[in-house]
Structure formats: C-alpha cells, structure tokens
Design a protein around this motif. Structure first.
Motif, short mmCIF file in Angstrom:
data_model
loop_
_atom_site.label_atom_id
_atom_site.label_comp_id
_atom_site.label_asym_id
_atom_site.label_seq_id
_atom_site.Cartn_x
_atom_site.Cartn_y
_atom_site.Cartn_z
N LEU A 59 -7.40 0.08 -13.85
CA LEU A 59 -7.72 -0.07 -12.62
C LEU A 59 -8.51 -1.42 -12.16
CD1 LEU A 59 -9.33 3.43 -12.19
CD2 LEU A 59 -7.22 2.86 -11.55
N ASP A 60 -7.84 -2.01 -11.08
CA ASP A 60 -8.52 -3.36 -10.61
C ASP A 60 -9.57 -2.94 -9.73
OD1 ASP A 60 -7.34 -2.65 -8.50
OD2 ASP A 60 -6.04 -4.69 -8.47
N GLU A 61 -10.35 -4.12 -9.41
CA GLU A 61 -11.36 -4.10 -8.42
C GLU A 61 -11.10 -3.47 -7.16
OE1 GLU A 61 -13.21 -7.88 -8.27
OE2 GLU A 61 -11.64 -8.57 -7.00
N THR A 62 -9.68 -3.65 -6.75
CA THR A 62 -9.37 -3.10 -5.42
C THR A 62 -9.38 -1.40 -5.25
OG1 THR A 62 -7.09 -2.85 -5.56
CG2 THR A 62 -7.96 -5.00 -4.99
N VAL A 63 -9.65 -0.89 -6.60
CA VAL A 63 -9.04 0.59 -6.48
C VAL A 63 -10.40 1.38 -6.16
CG1 VAL A 63 -8.70 2.37 -8.11
CG2 VAL A 63 -7.09 0.42 -8.18
N ASP A 64 -10.56 2.10 -5.13
CA ASP A 64 -11.72 2.89 -4.92
C ASP A 64 -11.44 4.29 -4.61
OD1 ASP A 64 -10.34 3.29 -2.55
OD2 ASP A 64 -11.45 2.08 -1.29
N SER A 65 -12.49 4.88 -4.39
CA SER A 65 -12.24 6.53 -4.70
C SER A 65 -11.07 7.02 -3.54
CB SER A 65 -13.37 7.20 -3.81
OG SER A 65 -14.54 6.91 -5.11
N ASP A 66 -10.96 6.29 -2.46
CA ASP A 66 -9.85 6.75 -1.25
C ASP A 66 -8.58 6.72 -2.19
OD1 ASP A 66 -11.75 7.60 0.27
OD2 ASP A 66 -11.57 5.79 1.64
N MET B 231 15.60 -5.59 -1.73
CA MET B 231 15.96 -6.49 -0.59
C MET B 231 15.23 -6.56 0.53
SD MET B 231 20.17 -6.52 -1.13
CE MET B 231 20.80 -6.36 -2.90
N LEU B 232 15.19 -5.30 1.17
CA LEU B 232 14.47 -5.17 2.32
C LEU B 232 12.98 -5.81 2.10
CD1 LEU B 232 14.79 -3.87 5.28
CD2 LEU B 232 13.81 -1.74 4.36
N GLU B 233 12.16 -5.44 1.19
CA GLU B 233 11.05 -5.68 1.10
C GLU B 233 10.76 -7.16 0.79
OE1 GLU B 233 8.32 -3.75 0.87
OE2 GLU B 233 8.92 -1.72 0.36
N ARG B 234 11.73 -7.77 0.25
CA ARG B 234 11.80 -9.14 0.23
C ARG B 234 12.32 -10.02 1.18
NH1 ARG B 234 14.55 -9.52 -6.05
NH2 ARG B 234 12.19 -9.00 -7.08
N GLY B 235 12.61 -9.39 2.38
CA GLY B 235 13.32 -9.88 3.46
C GLY B 235 14.62 -10.59 3.34
N GLY C 234 0.02 -3.26 -2.38
CA GLY C 234 -0.22 -2.79 -1.12
C GLY C 234 0.52 -1.45 -0.74
N GLU C 235 1.45 -0.77 -1.80
CA GLU C 235 2.26 0.51 -1.42
C GLU C 235 1.31 1.44 -1.46
OE1 GLU C 235 5.61 1.22 -3.87
OE2 GLU C 235 6.25 -0.87 -3.90
N VAL D 148 10.99 17.65 -29.73
CA VAL D 148 9.89 16.92 -28.52
C VAL D 148 10.89 15.65 -28.07
CG1 VAL D 148 7.87 15.41 -28.07
CG2 VAL D 148 7.97 17.49 -29.90
N VAL D 149 11.01 15.47 -26.69
CA VAL D 149 11.52 14.33 -26.19
C VAL D 149 10.43 13.75 -25.69
CG1 VAL D 149 13.32 13.27 -24.81
CG2 VAL D 149 13.68 15.41 -26.00
N ALA D 150 10.35 12.10 -26.01
CA ALA D 150 9.28 11.24 -25.63
C ALA D 150 9.54 9.95 -24.96
CB ALA D 150 8.01 11.34 -26.70
N THR D 151 9.03 9.56 -23.88
CA THR D 151 9.38 8.36 -23.50
C THR D 151 8.14 7.79 -22.62
OG1 THR D 151 11.05 7.25 -22.00
CG2 THR D 151 10.06 9.33 -21.40
N ALA D 152 8.21 6.56 -22.69
CA ALA D 152 7.05 5.79 -22.02
C ALA D 152 7.43 4.55 -21.13
CB ALA D 152 6.16 5.08 -23.09
N ASP D 153 6.97 4.45 -19.84
CA ASP D 153 7.06 3.27 -19.13
C ASP D 153 5.88 2.83 -18.43
OD1 ASP D 153 10.00 2.67 -18.63
OD2 ASP D 153 10.29 4.88 -18.40
N MET D 154 5.73 1.49 -18.43
CA MET D 154 4.55 0.81 -18.01
C MET D 154 4.64 0.22 -16.61
SD MET D 154 2.06 -1.69 -19.87
CE MET D 154 0.62 -1.01 -20.52
N LEU D 155 4.07 0.25 -15.61
CA LEU D 155 4.07 -0.33 -14.27
C LEU D 155 3.26 -1.14 -13.77
CD1 LEU D 155 6.05 2.65 -14.13
CD2 LEU D 155 6.38 1.99 -11.79
N VAL D 156 3.33 -2.50 -13.51
CA VAL D 156 2.20 -3.40 -13.09
C VAL D 156 2.49 -3.65 -11.71
CG1 VAL D 156 1.47 -5.69 -13.61
CG2 VAL D 156 2.34 -4.38 -15.46
N ALA D 157 1.28 -3.63 -11.01
CA ALA D 157 1.34 -4.03 -9.51
C ALA D 157 1.81 -5.32 -9.36
CB ALA D 157 -0.15 -3.84 -8.95
N GLY D 158 2.64 -5.68 -8.47
CA GLY D 158 3.23 -7.13 -8.02
C GLY D 158 4.51 -7.31 -9.12
N VAL D 159 4.69 -6.70 -9.88
CA VAL D 159 5.86 -6.64 -10.96
C VAL D 159 6.63 -5.44 -10.62
CG1 VAL D 159 6.73 -7.06 -13.28
CG2 VAL D 159 4.47 -7.74 -12.57
#
Lengths: 333, 333
Positions: B93-100, B173-177, B59-60, B43-54
């Motif tokens: 899930l934060d409060e902005t996450v809806d069914s859509d 860089m583009l996203e950051r202007g 808004g992506e 078995v090969v196992a790996t984990a990554d965590m992604l945080v909005a804003g980090v």
C-alpha cells in the motif's frame, strides 16, 4: 532502465532453470502450475511480500534478498508442521535491476531450493517505477487435520523456542548503527541470521503430536507468544533469563543488559515457538538431540483471568521483576 | 501517510470478513491457510502482480483494481480447465491508500467472491513508498492428468475463441485518448471489459475432453495463439474477418478498418482460445448454446514447415492478404 532482457527471455534465462526440478511447473510456459498432493493431506499456503527499503536494506546482496523472501514463507509452513511442495514468485523489478542482479538473485534461489528440497512452480515478472518488490507464495502439505495451530495450547503447557533468539534484531540494529563494538565475526553472524533465517522445516513436522500450539517468530517473541495466547484464550509467563541467546548475542547483552528487552520483543528470528503438555517434555528433549537443535523451555501457558486478558505474555526479568515491553513486536508495516 | 489503521486492525477490519467463507483461512490469524483438495485432483496454482500506473491506471475505482487483480488469475485457472479453490492476496500500500480506499477495494473483492464462489485464503499487507502493488495467487483444482495445456493441439484442429476480442485493447486506447468518437455506452463497455474482464470459469472445465489445447488471451490473440503453436510444435492460420467483435468494437472497426490489426494483437481480453479436433465441433456448438456464450471458429492449426517455424500464426486479412502484425502482443513489461 537497466540492461535486462524482456519478460519472456528473462523468464527463460533466469527462472525456467529453477523450475526444472518441478515437473508441475510445466517449464513456466503454461497458464498455471499443476501440483500433486499426497493422499490424505491438505494444502498449506502462505504468502509474504518484501519491499526494498522496508523489509530489507537496499543494496543487500541479491542472493540474500532471494533467501529471505523464500525463507520467511518456508518458516510459516514449518510453523504449521507442513512439508513444502514448492513456491510461486512474483517480482516487481525497479530500474536498478539488471541481468547481473537477476543472475545473482536466481543463484540465491537455486541454493535454497537445493537446501530445502523444493522448486519454483510459477509466478510473474513485471516492471515497477517504485522499489523492488518480491512476493512469494509457498505451498506445502500436511496430513489432514494434523496441522499445528496457534490456538491449541492449554494452561500449564511449557513454552519452548528453537535455536537462539535476538540475532535478527541485532542484525537490524547493526545495519542501523544502533550497536557498536561488534567484532567482525559476530557482525557477520547477526547479518546472516537477519538475511538468511533458517526455516525450521526439519522441526515443524516432527512437532505434530508433540506440540499443542506453534507459531514462527516473525513479529518478535513476545508478540508471537501473544498470538498463541489470544488464539488459545490463555495468558503466559516467560523468564527472560531463560531465553536462549547465541554466543554473539550473549556478548552484546553482557555489555548492555538492557538490550535483552529489545531482543525478546524484536522480530526476524524465524525460530519456532511452541507449547508442549508437561507429559511430552521428554519427546522435545529427544527431538532436540536427534535434530542437533537447541529446544529451550522459557516459560508456561497460564489461565487468563478473563477472556479480555487473554493475550499479553508476562515477562519476568532476570531479577524476577515483571518487565513491561514497550513494543508489542517489530512492525515493518 | 494516509489515515488507515495498523496492519492487524486493517486485516481484521477489511480482509478477515472476506475469509469468513473459507474455513481453511483460519480467520487470517494463523501462519498459513489449510485447503482441502477433492480426491483424485491436482492443485492448480497461478500468480499475477499488478502495479499502479503499469497494469492499471492510477485513480481507477478501487473495486475495479480488486476485480482485475483477481480476475486475471481466475482466467489462468479457467485456461487450465480448473475450478477455483480460493486466493491469497499480498498488497503493498502506498501513502495514498486510506480506509475509504481499502473499504471500496474489499467491497470489490467481496462482490467477485460471491460471483465466482471463492474466498480469501491468506496473504500479506505491507507499506511501500512506491506505487500500489497487488499480488494475487489463485489456487484451483483439476482432475489429475486432465488439465488443459497449451501443448496438446494437432494440425487440422480448429481454433476457437470465447466471447468477443479487442474490447480490452479499445479500453486501453480510450484511456490513452487514442480513439475518439466513442459514445458513452460504448466507452463504458470498453472500460468495463478492460477493468473487469470475465474469467471463463464456466467454460474452462467444460473444455476438458473437448479441446486439445487452451490458453487465456492476456498477451493478445496473436501472441497467445503463438504460445499454443510453440508448445504444440505447430503453426496456425486465422481469418481476421472471423474474429468475433462486440457491437461496440464493430462500430470502431467500421470507422477505422486498420484498427482490426490492433485488436487482434492487443491483450487484456481474458477470453479463452482453444483448439478442437474436427470431430468435436458439435460439442463446442452445444457448449456455446448451453452456456449462452459465443464460441467462434477463427482458423486452424497447421503443420510447421520445420521445428524452427513453430510459433508464428499467419493472419489472413479480410481481403485474403497475409497480415504482418508488428506487435507480438501487448506487453505491460
């Protein structure tokens, strides 16, 4: 930002030592972990995420947060009859987390690793502006095709639970100030059961060949029994008076008999609930004696009157009246 | 709280369909997943965590957040030479996450599952008062003892990278202007490479027996090459001018030659970097042709002058001067 080292130093200092007993973790310095599976076995995998303020109380000892995060996952493995292989840990650290916190958190993991014979395999560490969030994936092994499932029960099977029920719910009530007149020892017991539940890893694998279905009690006894009913296409009847309580929980119920409903619908027990065909009851008694763990019959699986009625468990109160429980389980969500 | 269903309905509606192709996921209705491993494999196992804003920009598009979360993990499997078996997904899930939002997120996962031939195995869904947090654990299989590691390189091995380098950094860089004068097509390319990196799952397993060491580029080419150096007890030299750039990245560097340093120290490429003994260079050329994927030699592993000097990679700028790169990699942490 609290005083703590950068990601690589943090991993080397606090987490790499937790991986020393897991050769496949590769010192947490490679892209992924390598895990050997015993031949003739399947991988068993489960994941739970805990958020500060939602799943544990902010300000709890870091070692307890570590324990709870790990143990709720190990409990899922136990419910499948699996033996744990190790775990991956992803941590989103908020600004309150400093090196002292991390050291205490790692100590909690180390103690549990020793107790349950497992090691850290991998994971991730990131920063978050939000609450501390702990995500654990536990991996285990079970003989191929032999895992305990929720869906194998038959009408007439007896329903058993391990240990005692309701201590976790009382721990939550205590933290919230919803119960009073709790002496220090009983309070410590409830808190410990809430924060450091005991995954029944000794019991789960031994139930293979004995139990026809199993689940761990994380949503509440009634709700989790409901999951077994749904998966098995059955209903169930349990006797509230037969549900095993700890001496501390018994003292609370003696003072406030209405509490019993909350205890059997509350969650966070992390005991195993399992169904056993009538002819195997002796095996359960023998296991209980061998493991020195109470395994208590609380009711029976029954035929559902229709496929739509599979699911709800009928609870008979101590006087024989049928209880309607408001909550279908304790929902963190 | 956004309009979305409770935990069980949410799982049934958005996530259970993603598990339909994974029999071992048991419909996401049991305590854990059961996964078969091919015999003779680990078995090969790996984990990554992604945080909005980090780790991604708030808004992506939800489908892109889904893709990135999954693909960064698949990239780790590819770097080990593993074939993916499936993944577990824990969502806070934060409060902005809806069914859509959830529907679009699930659509993104479904598309990637089809592309990479995997399915959802399990996970957890919780609420958080903080930013949206996505935690993925990917599981794969590799022939026992054959996994690609970071530590197997020898002095004299040629260093290759797949695809093109720096597009992800240009996306940031583009996203950051931080860059201007980018035409729409080039901008879309950089954003797509940042948000939907391509895990080299076709390449990784084929490098077994060819590469002596491998890593995926997530911290930046220079930093990840440094990891290979450290693990192999070596140093390395690369030619900045040999680093393969996409036409869009080339246009940026032509306008601002100093950007090249940022591109080869930036992260988020999720290409593979690997070392190859001199005698196996023909195999790399054949693989490149077969997979229709550029595999470009950019330098060589060298002996470290002492064990303390293992690690840093020497970068020769296009004029031959030795570049000192300020950042040892792009750190989200």
């Amino acid at each position: 930002m609290a005083d703590r080292p950068g990601e690589f130093e943090l991993i080397a200092r606090f987490f790499a030592p937790l991986a020393e007993g897991s050769p496949g973790a590769l010192g947490l310095t490679d892209d992924a972990a390598l895990i050997d599976l015993p031949s003739g076995h399947q991988v068993v995998a489960t994941a739970d995420m805990l958020v500060a303020g939602v799943h544990f109380f902010a300000g709890e000892p870091p070692a307890d947060i570590a324990s709870k995060s790990l143990r709720v996952n190990l409990s899922d493995l136990a419910a499948m009859g699996a033996t744990p292989l190790g775990y991956l840990l992803s941590l989103a650290l908020d600004e309150t987390v400093d090196s002292d916190w991390l050291a205490a958190f790692a100590d909690g993991l180390a103690a549990d690793q020793a107790e349950f014979g497992i090691g850290l395999l991998g994971g991730d560490t990131v920063s978050t502006p939000g609450p501390l969030t702990v995500s654990v994936t536990a991996l285990g092994a079970v003989a191929t095709g032999r895992a305990l499932r929720r869906g194998g029960a038959a009408a007439g099977d007896r329903i058993f639970v391990s240990g005692t029920i309701g201590d976790g719910a009382l721990g939550v009530m205590l933290e919230r100030g919803d119960i009073a007149d709790v002496d220090d020892d009983d309070g410590a017991w409830f808190r410990d059961r809430l924060r450091r539940p005991t995954p029944r890893l000794d019991l789960g694998p031994r139930l293979i060949g004995v139990a026809s279905a199993a689940v761990d009690i994380s949503d509440g006894l009634v709700a989790d029994l409901g999951h077994v009913c749904e998966a098995s296409g059955l209903a169930a009847t349990i006797e509230a008076g037969a549900v095993p309580l700890s001496p501390a929980a018994r003292r609370q119920v003696d003072n406030r008999p209405d509490l019993l409903k909350s205890l059997i619908s509350g969650g966070d027990d992390f005991e195993l609930l399992f169904a056993v065909p009538d002819g195997r009851k002796a095996a359960v008694e023998a296991l209980s004696a061998e493991l020195d763990l109470p395994l208590t019959a609380i009711g029976a699986m029954t035929a559902a009157s229709s496929s739509e009625s599979a699911g709800p468990a009928v609870v008979h109160g101590p006087g024989g009246a049928i209880w309607t429980l408001e909550s279908g389980g304790y929902r963190h969500f």
